[in-house]
Motif scaffolding. Sequence first.
Motif, PDB file in Angstrom:
ATOM      1  N   THR A 108      40.468  27.051  24.650  1.00 36.61           N
ATOM      2  CA  THR A 108      38.836  26.510  25.384  1.00 36.61           C
ATOM      3  C   THR A 108      38.226  26.624  27.238  1.00 36.61           C
ATOM      4  OG1 THR A 108      39.998  25.133  25.728  1.00 36.61           O
ATOM      5  CG2 THR A 108      39.332  24.757  23.430  1.00 36.61           C
ATOM      6  N   GLU A 109      40.034  26.679  27.932  1.00 38.98           N
ATOM      7  CA  GLU A 109      39.282  26.990  29.190  1.00 38.98           C
ATOM      8  C   GLU A 109      39.249  28.436  29.110  1.00 38.98           C
ATOM      9  OE1 GLU A 109      42.365  26.290  32.777  1.00 38.98           O
ATOM     10  OE2 GLU A 109      42.726  26.528  30.655  1.00 38.98           O
ATOM     11  N   LEU A 110      39.841  29.442  28.966  1.00 39.07           N
ATOM     12  CA  LEU A 110      39.182  30.869  29.094  1.00 39.07           C
ATOM     13  C   LEU A 110      37.778  30.859  28.162  1.00 39.07           C
ATOM     14  CD1 LEU A 110      39.673  33.550  29.495  1.00 39.07           C
ATOM     15  CD2 LEU A 110      40.329  34.237  27.280  1.00 39.07           C
ATOM     16  N   GLU A 111      37.605  30.278  27.207  1.00 37.60           N
ATOM     17  CA  GLU A 111      35.822  30.400  27.137  1.00 37.60           C
ATOM     18  C   GLU A 111      34.922  29.606  27.763  1.00 37.60           C
ATOM     19  OE1 GLU A 111      34.859  31.255  24.103  1.00 37.60           O
ATOM     20  OE2 GLU A 111      36.786  32.809  23.129  1.00 37.60           O
ATOM     21  N   ALA A 112      35.224  29.455  28.289  1.00 37.94           N
ATOM     22  CA  ALA A 112      34.375  28.451  29.681  1.00 37.94           C
ATOM     23  C   ALA A 112      34.246  29.182  30.695  1.00 37.94           C
ATOM     24  CB  ALA A 112      35.067  27.046  30.202  1.00 37.94           C
ATOM     25  N   GLN A 113      35.120  29.805  30.859  1.00 44.02           N
ATOM     26  CA  GLN A 113      35.269  30.722  32.508  1.00 44.02           C
ATOM     27  C   GLN A 113      34.609  31.807  31.736  1.00 44.02           C
ATOM     28  OE1 GLN A 113      39.057  31.967  33.523  1.00 44.02           O
ATOM     29  NE2 GLN A 113      39.578  29.275  34.019  1.00 44.02           N
ATOM     30  N   GLN A 131      36.118  43.454  24.565  1.00 45.92           N
ATOM     31  CA  GLN A 131      37.019  45.192  23.648  1.00 45.92           C
ATOM     32  C   GLN A 131      38.499  43.656  23.125  1.00 45.92           C
ATOM     33  OE1 GLN A 131      37.824  47.675  26.098  1.00 45.92           O
ATOM     34  NE2 GLN A 131      35.622  48.805  25.521  1.00 45.92           N
ATOM     35  N   TYR A 132      39.059  43.186  24.024  1.00 46.12           N
ATOM     36  CA  TYR A 132      40.195  42.152  23.598  1.00 46.12           C
ATOM     37  C   TYR A 132      39.862  41.424  23.133  1.00 46.12           C
ATOM     38  CZ  TYR A 132      43.620  38.386  24.319  1.00 46.12           C
ATOM     39  OH  TYR A 132      44.336  37.369  24.683  1.00 46.12           O
ATOM     40  N   GLU A 133      38.749  40.235  22.543  1.00 47.50           N
ATOM     41  CA  GLU A 133      38.150  39.748  21.764  1.00 47.50           C
ATOM     42  C   GLU A 133      38.536  40.542  19.987  1.00 47.50           C
ATOM     43  OE1 GLU A 133      34.815  37.940  22.218  1.00 47.50           O
ATOM     44  OE2 GLU A 133      35.728  36.683  23.722  1.00 47.50           O
TER      45      GLU A 133
END
Length: 208
Positions: free
Chosen positions: A101-106, A204-206
């Motif tokens: 969630t924190e990464l998605e927010a960023q 690409q990472y996802e």
Amino acid sequence: MSKWQSERSIHEMLKDTPPLRESSDSITSGTEPKFPTSRSMPFPPAYAPPDVSQNGAGSSTLLRAGSSKLDAIRNWGVSTYKCTKQILYEKLGKSSRTVDTELEAQIEMLRETQRKYAGVLRLSGALTAQLAAAAGTQRALGECFAELAQKSPELQTQFLYNADTQRTLTRNADTLLAALHFFNNSLATLTHKTIEDTLLTIRQYEAA
């Protein structure tokens, strides 16, 4: 051994034995009796146990280091197993995708920043185009005033003043246009190269 030799040995032993009086005196006085000792059989030295204090400390240190390494390897193995299991379940469709969630927010904040920068770049480009057009108009107007000053001697002073004013405005506009071009190029690199490459790496990472 003959009888004569045995009797002689007994006599020699009796000679070496202290008198009875000396033995009784030593017993009553509390002193140890003096017995002959053989020089060929010395008493063994006292046994001294080895010093194991340093070896014990070193062994305990080695044991602690080995235990910590084993714990680290065990934790790494458990974590790797869980991650691999989760990835396989996600690939097979048996589990939902793991989301930070924190990464998605960023990431969403980065996309919003890119949209805002793109808007600023669009407005700055429009301002640059309008200012370039205005600078061209001012340059042409200054040339017209200079021609009128030559053809109208009675208004030459006013026309020359206006011509100089337009030339000054044109020079300032050129300086501002150079700054705007530099700003637009830098902002375009940030918006369409740096941020876009970052988002591409994330996609690409996802997908991996």
